[in-house]
Motif scaffolding. Structure first.
Motif, PDB file in Angstrom:
ATOM      1  N   ARG A 175       0.847  -1.204   0.000  1.00  0.00           N
ATOM      2  CA  ARG A 175       0.000   0.000   0.000  1.00  0.00           C
ATOM      3  C   ARG A 175       0.872   1.240   0.000  1.00  0.00           C
ATOM      4  N   PHE A 176       0.438   2.244  -0.703  1.00  0.00           N
ATOM      5  CA  PHE A 176       1.037   3.574  -0.592  1.00  0.00           C
ATOM      6  C   PHE A 176      -0.085   4.484  -0.093  1.00  0.00           C
ATOM      7  N   GLY A 177      -0.122   4.779   1.192  1.00  0.00           N
ATOM      8  CA  GLY A 177      -1.242   5.537   1.737  1.00  0.00           C
ATOM      9  C   GLY A 177      -2.531   4.788   1.450  1.00  0.00           C
ATOM     10  N   GLY A 178      -3.452   5.445   0.754  1.00  0.00           N
ATOM     11  CA  GLY A 178      -4.731   4.810   0.455  1.00  0.00           C
ATOM     12  C   GLY A 178      -4.699   3.934  -0.789  1.00  0.00           C
ATOM     13  N   LEU A 179      -3.604   3.966  -1.527  1.00  0.00           N
ATOM     14  CA  LEU A 179      -3.535   3.203  -2.786  1.00  0.00           C
ATOM     15  C   LEU A 179      -2.983   1.800  -2.531  1.00  0.00           C
ATOM     16  N   VAL A 180      -3.746   0.789  -2.962  1.00  0.00           N
ATOM     17  CA  VAL A 180      -3.239  -0.581  -2.848  1.00  0.00           C
ATOM     18  C   VAL A 180      -2.636  -0.948  -4.204  1.00  0.00           C
ATOM     19  N   ALA A 181      -1.326  -0.826  -4.307  1.00  0.00           N
ATOM     20  CA  ALA A 181      -0.653  -1.046  -5.602  1.00  0.00           C
ATOM     21  C   ALA A 181      -0.542  -2.534  -5.913  1.00  0.00           C
ATOM     22  N   VAL A 182      -0.366  -3.345  -4.867  1.00  0.00           N
ATOM     23  CA  VAL A 182      -0.298  -4.808  -5.025  1.00  0.00           C
ATOM     24  C   VAL A 182      -1.191  -5.398  -3.944  1.00  0.00           C
TER      25      VAL A 182
ATOM     26  N   PRO B   3      -1.555  -4.473 -17.716  1.00  0.00           N
ATOM     27  CA  PRO B   3      -1.600  -3.106 -18.255  1.00  0.00           C
ATOM     28  C   PRO B   3      -0.744  -2.141 -17.430  1.00  0.00           C
ATOM     29  N   ASN B   4      -0.502  -0.958 -17.959  1.00  0.00           N
ATOM     30  CA  ASN B   4       0.263   0.057 -17.237  1.00  0.00           C
ATOM     31  C   ASN B   4      -0.356   0.318 -15.864  1.00  0.00           C
ATOM     32  N   GLY B   5       0.519   0.424 -14.856  1.00  0.00           N
ATOM     33  CA  GLY B   5       0.059   0.741 -13.503  1.00  0.00           C
ATOM     34  C   GLY B   5      -0.530  -0.452 -12.761  1.00  0.00           C
ATOM     35  N   ALA B   6      -0.398  -1.646 -13.312  1.00  0.00           N
ATOM     36  CA  ALA B   6      -1.015  -2.832 -12.702  1.00  0.00           C
ATOM     37  C   ALA B   6      -0.314  -3.264 -11.415  1.00  0.00           C
ATOM     38  N   GLY B   7       0.945  -2.838 -11.225  1.00  0.00           N
ATOM     39  CA  GLY B   7       1.662  -3.210 -10.002  1.00  0.00           C
ATOM     40  C   GLY B   7       2.883  -4.078 -10.233  1.00  0.00           C
ATOM     41  N   LYS B   8       3.267  -4.253 -11.481  1.00  0.00           N
ATOM     42  CA  LYS B   8       4.366  -5.185 -11.806  1.00  0.00           C
ATOM     43  C   LYS B   8       5.698  -4.722 -11.194  1.00  0.00           C
ATOM     44  N   THR B   9       6.056  -3.460 -11.453  1.00  0.00           N
ATOM     45  CA  THR B   9       7.340  -2.979 -10.933  1.00  0.00           C
ATOM     46  C   THR B   9       7.316  -2.924  -9.409  1.00  0.00           C
ATOM     47  N   THR B  10       6.160  -2.633  -8.851  1.00  0.00           N
ATOM     48  CA  THR B  10       6.059  -2.634  -7.379  1.00  0.00           C
ATOM     49  C   THR B  10       6.346  -4.036  -6.839  1.00  0.00           C
ATOM     50  N   ILE B  11       5.879  -5.055  -7.529  1.00  0.00           N
ATOM     51  CA  ILE B  11       6.179  -6.440  -7.114  1.00  0.00           C
ATOM     52  C   ILE B  11       7.697  -6.652  -7.147  1.00  0.00           C
TER      53      ILE B  11
ATOM     54  N   PHE C  46      13.705  -3.066  -2.456  1.00  0.00           N
ATOM     55  CA  PHE C  46      13.558  -1.614  -2.594  1.00  0.00           C
ATOM     56  C   PHE C  46      12.396  -1.108  -1.763  1.00  0.00           C
ATOM     57  N   TYR C  47      11.349  -1.914  -1.667  1.00  0.00           N
ATOM     58  CA  TYR C  47      10.222  -1.587  -0.790  1.00  0.00           C
ATOM     59  C   TYR C  47      10.081  -2.713   0.225  1.00  0.00           C
ATOM     60  N   ARG C  48       9.654  -2.353   1.413  1.00  0.00           N
ATOM     61  CA  ARG C  48       9.269  -3.384   2.365  1.00  0.00           C
ATOM     62  C   ARG C  48       7.766  -3.591   2.226  1.00  0.00           C
TER      63      ARG C  48
ATOM     64  N   PHE D 177      16.588  -2.605 -14.447  1.00  0.00           N
ATOM     65  CA  PHE D 177      15.564  -1.583 -14.255  1.00  0.00           C
ATOM     66  C   PHE D 177      14.935  -1.186 -15.577  1.00  0.00           C
ATOM     67  N   GLN D 178      13.678  -0.666 -15.479  1.00  0.00           N
ATOM     68  CA  GLN D 178      12.999  -0.149 -16.668  1.00  0.00           C
ATOM     69  C   GLN D 178      13.861   0.909 -17.359  1.00  0.00           C
ATOM     70  N   ASN D 179      14.387   1.836 -16.555  1.00  0.00           N
ATOM     71  CA  ASN D 179      15.292   2.854 -17.095  1.00  0.00           C
ATOM     72  C   ASN D 179      16.705   2.375 -16.840  1.00  0.00           C
TER      73      ASN D 179
ATOM     74  N   ASP E 149      13.215  -6.009 -15.752  1.00  0.00           N
ATOM     75  CA  ASP E 149      12.064  -5.104 -15.843  1.00  0.00           C
ATOM     76  C   ASP E 149      12.055  -4.448 -17.229  1.00  0.00           C
ATOM     77  N   GLU E 150      11.180  -4.924 -18.080  1.00  0.00           N
ATOM     78  CA  GLU E 150      11.016  -4.434 -19.449  1.00  0.00           C
ATOM     79  C   GLU E 150      12.337  -4.381 -20.229  1.00  0.00           C
ATOM     80  N   PRO E 151      13.007  -5.519 -20.371  1.00  0.00           N
ATOM     81  CA  PRO E 151      14.298  -5.508 -21.061  1.00  0.00           C
ATOM     82  C   PRO E 151      14.193  -5.183 -22.550  1.00  0.00           C
TER      83      PRO E 151
ATOM     84  N   GLU F 168       7.345  -7.544 -18.946  1.00  0.00           N
ATOM     85  CA  GLU F 168       7.524  -7.118 -20.333  1.00  0.00           C
ATOM     86  C   GLU F 168       6.182  -6.776 -20.958  1.00  0.00           C
ATOM     87  N   HIS F 169       6.193  -5.705 -21.770  1.00  0.00           N
ATOM     88  CA  HIS F 169       4.984  -5.337 -22.520  1.00  0.00           C
ATOM     89  C   HIS F 169       5.003  -5.907 -23.934  1.00  0.00           C
ATOM     90  N   ASP F 170       6.188  -6.307 -24.411  1.00  0.00           N
ATOM     91  CA  ASP F 170       6.284  -6.814 -25.783  1.00  0.00           C
ATOM     92  C   ASP F 170       5.770  -8.252 -25.803  1.00  0.00           C
TER      93      ASP F 170
HETATM   94  N1  LIG Z   1       6.536   4.886  -4.512  1.00  0.00           N
HETATM   95  C1  LIG Z   1       5.253   4.985  -4.846  1.00  0.00           C
HETATM   96  N2  LIG Z   1       4.433   5.839  -4.203  1.00  0.00           N
HETATM   97  C2  LIG Z   1       3.124   5.934  -4.538  1.00  0.00           C
HETATM   98  N3  LIG Z   1       2.533   5.212  -5.508  1.00  0.00           N
HETATM   99  C3  LIG Z   1       3.308   4.352  -6.186  1.00  0.00           C
HETATM  100  C4  LIG Z   1       4.698   4.182  -5.897  1.00  0.00           C
HETATM  101  N4  LIG Z   1       5.204   3.246  -6.751  1.00  0.00           N
HETATM  102  C5  LIG Z   1       4.180   2.846  -7.518  1.00  0.00           C
HETATM  103  N5  LIG Z   1       3.046   3.505  -7.187  1.00  0.00           N
HETATM  104  C6  LIG Z   1       1.720   3.327  -7.784  1.00  0.00           C
HETATM  105  O1  LIG Z   1       1.441   1.936  -7.748  1.00  0.00           O
HETATM  106  C7  LIG Z   1       0.702   1.554  -8.911  1.00  0.00           C
HETATM  107  C8  LIG Z   1       1.446   0.436  -9.606  1.00  0.00           C
HETATM  108  O2  LIG Z   1       2.608   0.981 -10.216  1.00  0.00           O
HETATM  109  P1  LIG Z   1       3.706   0.073 -10.911  1.00  0.00           P
HETATM  110  O3  LIG Z   1       4.799   0.968 -11.354  1.00  0.00           O
HETATM  111  O4  LIG Z   1       4.053  -1.053 -10.020  1.00  0.00           O
HETATM  112  O5  LIG Z   1       2.905  -0.492 -12.168  1.00  0.00           O
HETATM  113  P2  LIG Z   1       3.439  -1.289 -13.422  1.00  0.00           P
HETATM  114  O6  LIG Z   1       2.515  -2.429 -13.636  1.00  0.00           O
HETATM  115  O7  LIG Z   1       4.871  -1.607 -13.247  1.00  0.00           O
HETATM  116  O8  LIG Z   1       3.240  -0.213 -14.583  1.00  0.00           O
HETATM  117  P3  LIG Z   1       4.066   0.008 -15.958  1.00  0.00           P
HETATM  118  O9  LIG Z   1       3.756  -1.154 -16.834  1.00  0.00           O
HETATM  119  O10 LIG Z   1       3.478   1.285 -16.483  1.00  0.00           O
HETATM  120  O11 LIG Z   1       5.520   0.131 -15.591  1.00  0.00           O
HETATM  121  C9  LIG Z   1       0.557   2.808  -9.753  1.00  0.00           C
HETATM  122  O12 LIG Z   1      -0.711   3.377  -9.470  1.00  0.00           O
HETATM  123  C10 LIG Z   1       1.669   3.701  -9.259  1.00  0.00           C
HETATM  124  O13 LIG Z   1       1.351   5.065  -9.436  1.00  0.00           O
END
Ligand SMILES: Nc1ncnc2c1ncn2[C@@H]1O[C@H](COP(=O)(O)OP(=O)(O)OP(=O)(O)O)[C@@H](O)[C@H]1O
Length: 292
Positions: free
Chosen positions: A20-27, A45-53, A60-62, A97-99, A192-194, A225-227
């Motif tokens: 969770r990031f505050g009120g947002l449940v990213a994963v 899809p974009n923003g699904a939570g992959k990089t957060t995983i 990087f995150y606990r 990393f993505q970048n 991450d997105e090689p 990967e998106h490809d």
């Molecule tokens: N450090 C953070 N603080 C707040 N919100 C975050 C943080 N990192 C990610 N998020 C949010 O968590 C959600 C998931 O993001 P994430 O980058 O994991 O998605 P993704 O599936 O990797 O997307 P993409 O394919 O576009 O890279 C998004 O809504 C993002 O804005």
């Protein structure tokens, strides 16, 4: 009487992962596994939570909740969720990393040697032996250079080994990143997105490279990967996430025809944003791409 021993546990088991990031449940309660000698893809899809995983997995995150367990043969299981990144890497879970995050003013060889810096410092009593030119340090340094050269050669980077990384094309820099990660002797290589920014020829070469590494070194590969041509072409198993939740898991053939997956991608607002192979697959599946 012969007893059948149970199969070994997967190299990585993720259960109930929540971030969770505050009120947002990213994963949100994600379960997945990655196996040795297999390529496992994580798509969505974009923003699904992959990089957060990935960020949870690599320290990087606990995570807010959940278990991330690394099971290496002959060793005690390791709980990764409480470890900082450098300790996760020491247990053999490394990432790109993505970048691209190379040191642009260092040569390719230096970029790989930096990745072995911690090991070298250990062998040299935090650098003092290195300063004094002692033999243990010199041996360790020679071994580090040999190892780095092995990976430079394996990834066809020898012609650019002494060039500054920042001067190389994007596709070559991506290969340097993989060489640098492999140089640390990983058990699980997380990418991450090689293929981001690669042309189709470079993407096809990347696919062959990853399959080759997997077969030759028997490591597990976890791939965001998106490809979809790459994902569908090389993955043994695919996990799909949407809005932080896992919505499907299966082989490429199963995922390609999974209703929930098709819907998740169709839910994207603009068809132009669909990965081309998904758009192509969907066009076939939806008899002409009749989209909602
Ligand atoms: N450090 C953070 N603080 C707040 N919100 C975050 C943080 N990192 C990610 N998020 C949010 O968590 C959600 C998931 O993001 P994430 O980058 O994991 O998605 P993704 O599936 O990797 O997307 P993409 O394919 O576009 O890279 C998004 O809504 C993002 O804005």
């Amino acid at each position: 009487m012969t007893s059948i021993s149970p199969p070994p546990p997967p190299l990585l088991t993720v259960s109930g992962l929540t971030m969770r990031f505050g009120g947002l449940v990213a994963v949100d309660g994600v379960d997945l596994t990655a196996e040795t000698n297999r390529i496992t893809a994580l798509i969505g899809p974009n923003g699904a939570g992959k990089t957060t995983i990935f960020n949870c997995l690599t320290g990087f995150y606990r995570p807010t909740a959940g278990q991330l367990t690394l099971n290496r043969p002959g060793r005690a299981p390791v709980s990764l969720q409480t470890l900082p990144g450098y300790r996760v890497a020491r247990h053999g879970v490394v990432r790109t990393f993505q970048n691209i995050r190379l040191f642009p003013r260092m040569t390719v060889l230096e970029n790989l040697l930096v990745a072995q810096h911690v090991g070298l410092m250990g062998k040299s009593a935090m650098g003092i032996a290195g300063l004094l030119g002692l033999s243990g340090w010199r041996r360790a340094e020679r071994a580090a250079v040999e190892r780095a050269r092995f990976w430079i050669d394996r990834l066809d980077l020898s012609p650019v080994a002494d060039e500054e990384a920042g001067n190389l094309s994007y596709g070559v820099q991506r290969r340097v990143e993989i060489a640098r990660a492999m140089n640390t002797n990983p058990q699980l290589l997380c990418l991450d997105e090689p293929a981001a920014g690669l042309n189709p020829r470079e993407t096809a070469a990347l696919g062959e490279l990853l399959q080759g590494i997997r077969a030759e070194f028997g490591i597990g590969v976890l791939l965001i990967e998106h490809d979809m041509s790459l994902v569908m072409g090389i993955s043994d198993r695919i996990h799909v996430v949407e809005y932080g939740r896992k919505i499907a898991e299966g082989t490429p053939d199963e995922i390609r025809t999974d209703e929930r997956v098709i819907k998740a991608y169709l839910g994207e607002p603009d068809e132009e944003e669909l990965p081309p192979a998904i758009a192509h697959d969907l066009a076939g599946t939806e008899s002409g791409g009749d989209r909602a």
